[in-house]
Scaffold this motif. Structure first.
Motif, PDB file in Angstrom:
ATOM      1  N   CYS A  99       0.945  -0.928   0.152  1.00 55.50           N
ATOM      2  CA  CYS A  99      -0.388  -0.253  -0.049  1.00 55.50           C
ATOM      3  C   CYS A  99       0.436   1.281   0.094  1.00 55.50           C
ATOM      4  O   CYS A  99       0.288   2.257  -0.837  1.00 55.50           O
ATOM      5  N   GLU A 152       2.462   2.135  -3.661  1.00 47.67           N
ATOM      6  CA  GLU A 152       1.457   2.271  -4.281  1.00 47.67           C
ATOM      7  C   GLU A 152       1.133   3.969  -3.872  1.00 47.67           C
ATOM      8  O   GLU A 152       1.176   4.786  -5.144  1.00 47.67           O
ATOM      9  N   LEU A 170       1.938   7.517  -6.739  1.00 48.96           N
ATOM     10  CA  LEU A 170       0.516   8.680  -7.163  1.00 48.96           C
ATOM     11  C   LEU A 170       1.085   9.737  -6.525  1.00 48.96           C
ATOM     12  O   LEU A 170       0.501  10.070  -7.158  1.00 48.96           O
ATOM     13  N   ALA A 220      -9.360  11.119 -11.213  1.00 52.33           N
ATOM     14  CA  ALA A 220      -8.919   9.727 -10.476  1.00 52.33           C
ATOM     15  C   ALA A 220      -7.877   9.401  -9.588  1.00 52.33           C
ATOM     16  O   ALA A 220      -8.139   8.637  -8.183  1.00 52.33           O
ATOM     17  N   THR A 221      -7.065  10.211 -10.079  1.00 49.11           N
ATOM     18  CA  THR A 221      -5.837   9.902  -8.876  1.00 49.11           C
ATOM     19  C   THR A 221      -5.718  10.832  -7.673  1.00 49.11           C
ATOM     20  O   THR A 221      -5.353  10.483  -6.404  1.00 49.11           O
ATOM     21  N   GLU A 269      -8.949  10.588  -5.961  1.00 51.94           N
ATOM     22  CA  GLU A 269      -9.350   9.291  -5.700  1.00 51.94           C
ATOM     23  C   GLU A 269      -9.216   8.460  -5.307  1.00 51.94           C
ATOM     24  O   GLU A 269      -9.623   7.924  -4.129  1.00 51.94           O
ATOM     25  N   ALA A 270      -8.067   7.964  -5.982  1.00 56.97           N
ATOM     26  CA  ALA A 270      -6.924   6.604  -5.516  1.00 56.97           C
ATOM     27  C   ALA A 270      -6.125   7.464  -4.411  1.00 56.97           C
ATOM     28  O   ALA A 270      -5.565   6.275  -3.455  1.00 56.97           O
ATOM     29  N   LYS A 317      -8.522   6.701  -1.411  1.00 57.30           N
ATOM     30  CA  LYS A 317      -8.413   5.478  -1.271  1.00 57.30           C
ATOM     31  C   LYS A 317      -7.374   4.903  -0.166  1.00 57.30           C
ATOM     32  O   LYS A 317      -7.376   4.406   0.628  1.00 57.30           O
ATOM     33  N   LEU A 318      -6.222   5.101  -0.782  1.00 57.06           N
ATOM     34  CA  LEU A 318      -4.977   4.037   0.056  1.00 57.06           C
ATOM     35  C   LEU A 318      -4.423   4.890   0.963  1.00 57.06           C
ATOM     36  O   LEU A 318      -3.977   4.129   2.047  1.00 57.06           O
ATOM     37  N   THR A 340      -7.106   2.788   3.077  1.00 58.03           N
ATOM     38  CA  THR A 340      -6.325   1.583   3.371  1.00 58.03           C
ATOM     39  C   THR A 340      -5.028   1.684   4.176  1.00 58.03           C
ATOM     40  O   THR A 340      -5.312   0.589   5.007  1.00 58.03           O
TER      41      THR A 340
END
Length: 1240
Positions: free
Chosen positions: A490, A493, A497, A551-552, A554-555, A558-559, A562
């Motif tokens: 995680c 990732e 980003l 989108a980035t 939002e990602a 989310k990450l 997480t």
């Protein structure tokens, strides 16, 4: 009409019911005052029937003087309190009538008559209520007339219910009423015993409710009149509630609550009810929960929560005396139950109830803990619209109270906090942060001094695991490596980003957009568009860019969420990992319920794949040895078997029978991986027990044999070894398991595969030993043994294993078990082992040429393993570990000699055991012979008196074979035979002219005495071990070599050698106590050995010798006491267990306390703090006051003889630990303190 004044009547009734005058009563009743025998059921019926008819026609008939006085006269014959309480009121002034005098001692009216009287009053009151109701409807209510009728009926009903309750409380076997009592009354008494007025009481309560639903304000104008009338109904209701049996009846309880609710809601009974509830809670424990249910009904169904609130306010201000336990307990039960039933009502008064947290009474604090839990549950279930602004702060406040109570001074409060948390774990809202804190607090509580707290802490941890909130992603398993790798992935990732540092990125743009006013932005955009319209391609590119950025973003969010989720999961797992060792430690607790909870914890932890569970499950094995002389001990063993069944023996439901058997077999084999010898011993006991209980199926055993016998190369050594280990363990319970599959053992374990894998061969030997049951038993109880001839294939293979050439240490383990197996299975093991020794001696001292030896080995292996599959032959017929081409010939010969000496030592020990078995077998067969032919025993005397000795010298077991010699033995004295066996052991085995072992005694002494001439470390170790074993055979040899053995024990650089000799000295202490008794100091010295394994071995050996009474305990116990505070945990635990067992043997700790204290106090190297911990531990075993006083007296003498301040402090500390209660000693200690202070 009677002139009835309810207030006067009520006053007289409450003072003494029998003081109420009844001059207008029926003449027949009045005559009975001085003639009690005339007071019969027939007379009572003759009076009641006309009154019943009159009231049936018109309820107002009850107010007539004759009727009212007759009813009151009858009620005076039934006491209103139970007969055991009558004596207190019997002193009141009364008429001197004989009837009433007797009625003071027992209820004189029959139960049937009393029931009839109650029915009459109820029906009359009901009829009056109907009349009033109809008049209310018609609008022509005569208030004055109805008022008196209602008051009369209510007064009589109150009196009658009190009498019924008193009558119900009477014991069935009542004393005789008069000297001339007739048998008829006895029958009535018998009927009374079966009398149950429940249905009548239910009707009475119903009628009360019906009356109170009338518009009583019109009838009773003033408040005092109404309160008096309502009191006539509520008083009997409270009386009924005081009876625990009545309250248990749901029907009565609900009807009673209904009466009270109507009285409170419509007739101003709230204050009276409040007082009564407080009194009930103070004096009647059984009313705690019913009162809570009553207030809940009042709040829910009658919309009257005010009473509950007032009651809680009053209770919060109530002070209880220190001696009162009943009141606080009842109040706490009430408050906890009310918070469960009506949490919203309690929530409004929680600020008042919080005062109870400051109470010294722990039960009240427990109640508030329970309240907090119930309120958290209520608030968490509240819908979004119902939640107030301070919803979160309220929940946090309640959680903080719970967390504080984890450190409450009282263990019951600490337990209650954990129990409440367990309930909260089942809520849908998980509260992860609070759960994390609870996990940490529960882990801390595992070290609590209270076993009850520790047990609840284990349960809470198991519950937290079972309901953890981390099952949303990746399932619910809690494996630390898996979650760590997920977190790393995680974070990788996230880093990918995020824009590089120092370049305009998404974060900057987002921040800029937030600071710009939207209105200005719109205007600027419009003007730009107007000035320079974008092309279609530019628009598409801009749109795509915006989409990508969104989108980035939002990602990223989310990450980040997480990652936080993973962090919390890992924190929770880490807390569990830290707690697990403490739970594992509690598996050894004395409290059996704690042990059971610890087992359950590891079962749950294993289900969630927690790594630390494996250690706990392995440690659980030792619990199979828990003493089963009590239900608790048996419970632990049973629970252990259940746990292991669930973990390893219950296959998933969807498996077929074959798959299930494979699953179980694989699990059983896995239990042997990495297991220590102690764990394998415990596993053996567990599996044997389970085999006896038929937990292991035949199919599983087949699968295990398949794994053991498979010829494929892919199978690991561990699996094959595990299979035969498990099969050997199961054969302990059912020997046929190995007997049936002997050929597989020959082919695999004793064949080529076994010659390559010596550990496999070793465990195969163990399994083969299980074919016979040769455990030594006392007297003539031994079973006849079934042994094999020396030319049997199994024995030939076992003897062949001794010739395997290997430099591996595993050879010694194999040789030990192979020799043991030969002695367990062979009819003449001494003959076979003699051949083995000759072969090995020739191999060491007269080696053959290299080529010939290699050829012989190859040929012999081919012959022996001819039944192995041809596909495996080329690889497996090669010698496993060629040792003939070793560069260093001296090293090779030293190893060969070491192996020879090991064989000699072990054969010597097994020969002793074999002699004992022969002696036992002789006694058994002699006893059988005498049973079958009792007359032959005395006639045959001593034609073969010396036969046992000569037979033994020749072959040591020939008498087992020839029937002729058995006939001679029938006349041989048992003592003669025992002496012969002792002579063989003492003089023949090591000193006989034809004894093979006699050649090795001088040899091992020579090697041990000249360690410079024979410098090889392994040779020295095996020679010392061999000499020690030979010393256990003969006391003469032992005495001759004891000084040499002790020298080696003191000076040997090898820890293994020192450990072996410690065990050997222990064995010699059992065999030749007179020789070793003077040299036990050398054993105790090893407790201070620099090697940890030697210390452990020494401690275990001494533990056995002392507890078994083999060694006289002198002053050296102090050395054992030092181990109580050793740096090694296992040594600490073992020494504490030793003193625990020793304390139960004739007060041994008390007897040696002074000696131990002297030794410990004189040791200058022992720190003061460590000394105090040891003495505190030992003083805990001095439980009797008499012993404490005697010890205090002995120690007190040392105060005056103390040479240093440290010595004086040591004695004073020990005296402080003993509950001696001696004022002179206390005075001496006080004076000593002053001396020390002035000296300082």
């Amino acid at each position: 009409m009677a002139d009835f004044d309810v207030n006067a009547a009520l006053k007289a009734y409450l003072d003494d019911p029998q003081s109420i005058l009844t001059p207008e009563a029926d003449a027949g009743l009045l005559d009975c005052e001085n003639d009690a025998e005339a007071f019969s059921p027939a007379l009572i019926n003759s009076v009641l029937n006309p009154i019943a008819d009159a009231i049936g026609e018109n309820p107002e008939a009850v107010t007539q003087a004759q009727n009212l006085d007759s009813l009151q006269f009858l009620l005076k014959c039934a006491p209103t309190v139970p007969t055991d309480q009558l004596s207190e009121r019997s002193r009141a002034p009364d008429t001197n009538g004989e009837l009433f005098a007797r009625c003071r001692q027992t209820s004189y009216i029959p139960a049937t008559s009393l029931g009839k009287l109650l029915d009459l009053i109820i029906s009359g009151l009901g009829a009056e209520a109907e009349t009033i109701h109809h008049e209310e409807q018609a609008g022509d209510l005569e208030t004055a007339q109805h008022k008196q009728v209602l008051e009369v009926f209510a007064f009589l009903l109150q009196w009658c219910i009190a009498s019924v309750e008193a009558k119900s409380a009477e014991k069935p076997a009542a004393p005789a009423r008069a000297k001339g009592a007739k048998g008829g009354k006895g029958k009535n008494a018998q009927k009374d015993g079966n009398w149950d007025p429940t249905a009548q009481l239910q009707t009475a309560l119903d009628t009360m409710t019906k009356v109170m639903k009338l518009k009583l304000a019109k009838i009773f104008v003033t408040t005092s009149e109404r309160d008096t009338f309502i009191g006539l109904f509520t008083r009997p209701v409270y009386l009924l509630l005081e009876n625990e049996q009545r309250v248990k009846s749901l029907v009565i309880r609900n009807h009673a609550f209904k009466v009270l609710c109507v009285a409170i809601k419509h007739h101003g009974h709230a204050y009276g009810a409040q007082t009564s509830i407080i009194q009930n809670l103070t004096y009647f424990e059984h009313l705690a929960e019913p009162m809570a249910e009553f207030l809940n009904i009042l709040a829910q169904q009658y919309d009257y929560p005010q009473l509950a609130e007032e009651v809680m306010k009053e209770l919060s201000n109530k002070e209880f005396s220190a001696n009162d336990t009943r009141g606080p307990k009842s109040v706490s039960t009430f408050v906890a139950r009310l918070s469960e039933l009506a949490p919203r009502v309690v929530q409004r008064q929680v600020s008042y109830l919080a005062k109870l947290l400051e109470s010294e009474n722990y039960t009240l604090r427990c109640a508030i803990i329970e309240v907090c839990g119930n309120l958290i549950a209520m608030l968490s279930k509240a819908e979004e619209g119902e939640r107030s602004e301070n919803h979160k702060s309220q929940i946090n406040a309640f959680f903080e109270v719970l967390e504080e109570r984890f450190l409450d001074v009282n263990p019951y409060c600490r337990c209650r906090a954990m129990q409440v948390y367990m309930k909260l774990c089942d809520l849908e809202t998980k509260y992860p942060k609070r759960r994390q804190k609870a996990t940490e607090y529960a882990a801390r509580s595992l070290e609590d001094k209270s076993s009850n707290v520790r047990r609840n802490a284990i349960k809470l941890l198991a519950k937290l695991i079972a309901t953890h909130p981390f099952a949303v992603l990746h399932g619910g398993l809690l494996s630390l490596p898996e979650w760590t790798s997920r977190l790393e992935t995680c974070e990788a990732e996230l880093n990918a980003l995020k824009p590089p540092a120092g370049t305009p990125g998404l974060a900057e743009e987002t921040q800029a957009e937030q600071t710009v006013d939207e209105g200005l932005l719109d205007d600027a955009t419009e003007s730009e568009l107007a000035a320079a319209p974008m092309t279609e391609q530019q628009q598409i590119a801009a749109f795509q860019k915006a989409q990508e950025e969104a989108a980035t973003a939002e990602a990223l969010s989310k990450l980040q969420l997480t990652r936080r989720y993973y962090h919390e999961a890992l924190k929770f797992i880490d807390a569990l990992h830290e707690a697990s060792p403490h739970v594992a430690q509690l598996l050894g607790s004395k409290n059996k319920s704690e042990v059971v909870e610890a087992m359950d914890f590891f079962v749950v932890a294993d289900a969630y794949n927690l790594e630390t569970a494996k250690v706990g499950i392995r440690r659980m094995l030792k619990l199979i040895w828990t003493k089963g002389n009590s239900d608790e001990g048996k419970g632990v063993q049973t629970h252990l078997i259940e746990c292991y069944k669930g973990l390893f023996f219950d296959a998933p439901d969807n498996f077929s029978a074959s798959d299930a058997a494979t699953y179980v077999a694989r699990n059983m084999i896995s239990l042997t991986f990495g297991a220590t010898s102690a764990e394998l011993t415990s596993l053996e006991q567990l599996l044997a027990t389970m085999m006896k209980e038929k937990v292991v199926s035949e199919l599983v055993i087949q699968k295990l044999w398949q794994v053991y016998g498979v010829q494929k190369k892919e199978i690991s050594k561990q699996q094959r070894r595990g299979a035969i280990i498990v099969l050997g363990m199961l054969a302990l319970a059912v020997p046929d398991i190995v007997v049936k599959e002997m050929e597989i053992c020959l082919r695999v374990g004793l064949g080529a595969i076994g010659r390559k894998d010596l550990v496999l061969a070793r465990y195969t030997c163990v399994a083969l030993m299980r074919m016979t049951d040769n455990k030594p038993t006392k007297g003539t109880q031994a079973k006849p043994s079934h042994r094999l001839p020396n030319d049997h294939a199994v024995l030939i293979r076992l003897a062949g294993l001794m010739d395997v050439q290997s430099e591996s240490r595993d050879w010694y383990g194999l040789a030990e078990q192979a020799i043991s197996a030969i002695y367990a299975l062979s009819k003449h093991p001494d003959v076979l082992c003699s051949e083995i020794l000759r072969r090995k001696t020739k191999a060491v001292f007269a080696p053959k040429p290299q080529a010939a030896k290699s050829h012989d080995t190859e040929v012999s292996q081919t012959d022996e393993d001819g039944d192995i599959e041809m596909s495996d032959l080329p690889e497996e017929t090669v010698a496993p570990e060629p040792t003939t081409s070793v560069e260093d010939d001296s090293s090779s010969s030293a190893i060969a000699l070491s192996q020879l000496l090991f064989s000699v030592g072990h054969i010597a020990l097994k020969q002793i055991v074999h002699l004992e078995l022969c002696e036992q077998d002789f006694k058994r067969r002699k006893a059988e012979k005498e049973k079958t032919n009792p007359g032959s025993s005395p006639t045959k005397k001593t034609p073969g008196g010396k036969t046992p000795g000569t037979t033994k010298r020749a072959g040591t077991s020939k008498e087992e074979e020839d029937q002729d010699e058995l006939d001679l033995m029938a006349g041989t004295n048992e003592d003669d035979f025992t002496d012969a066996i002792a002579h063989i052991r003492e003089r023949e085995l090591l000193y006989g002219p034809h004894s093979l072992l006699a050649n090795f005694g001088p040899l091992v002494k020579e090697i041990c005495a000249n360690n410079t001439s024979y410098p090889n470390a392994e040779l020295q170790a095996q020679a010392a071990l061999c000499m020690a074993k030979l010393m256990c055979v003969s006391s003469e040899y032992c005495e001759a070599n004891l000084s040499l053995l002790i020298t080696i024990l003191e000076r040997s650089p090898s820890a293994v050698t020192r450990s072996n000799l410690v065990v050997a000295l222990g064995d010699m202490a059992v065999c030749f106590n007179h020789l070793i008794d003077e040299n036990t100091d050398f054993l105790y010295r090893r407790l201070a050995d620099k090697s940890l394994p030697v210390k452990r071995t020494c401690l275990m050996t001494l533990t056995f010798l002392i507890l078994a009474g083999q060694v006289k305990v002198k002053g050296q116990l102090g050395e054992m006491a030092k181990c109580v505070e050793d740096g090694d945990e296992r040594i600490r635990d073992l020494s504490r267990m030793f003193f625990g067992e020793l304390a139960g043997k004739d007060h041994a700790v008390y007897n040696h306390f002074v000696d131990m204290f002297s030794l410990l106090s004189a040791d200058e190297g022992l720190e003061e703090e460590r000394f105090r911990r040891i003495v505190r531990f030992l003083a805990g075993f001095v439980e009797k006051d008499k012993h404490a006083k005697q010890l205090a007296g002995k120690l007190a003498l040392r105060l005056q003889r103390a040479e240093t301040e440290r010595q004086w402090n040591d004695v004073a500390f020990a005296l402080g630990l003993l509950p001696h209660k001696n004022e002179e000693i206390a005075k001496m200690v006080a004076e000593g303190c002053k001396v020390v202070e002035t000296a300082a």
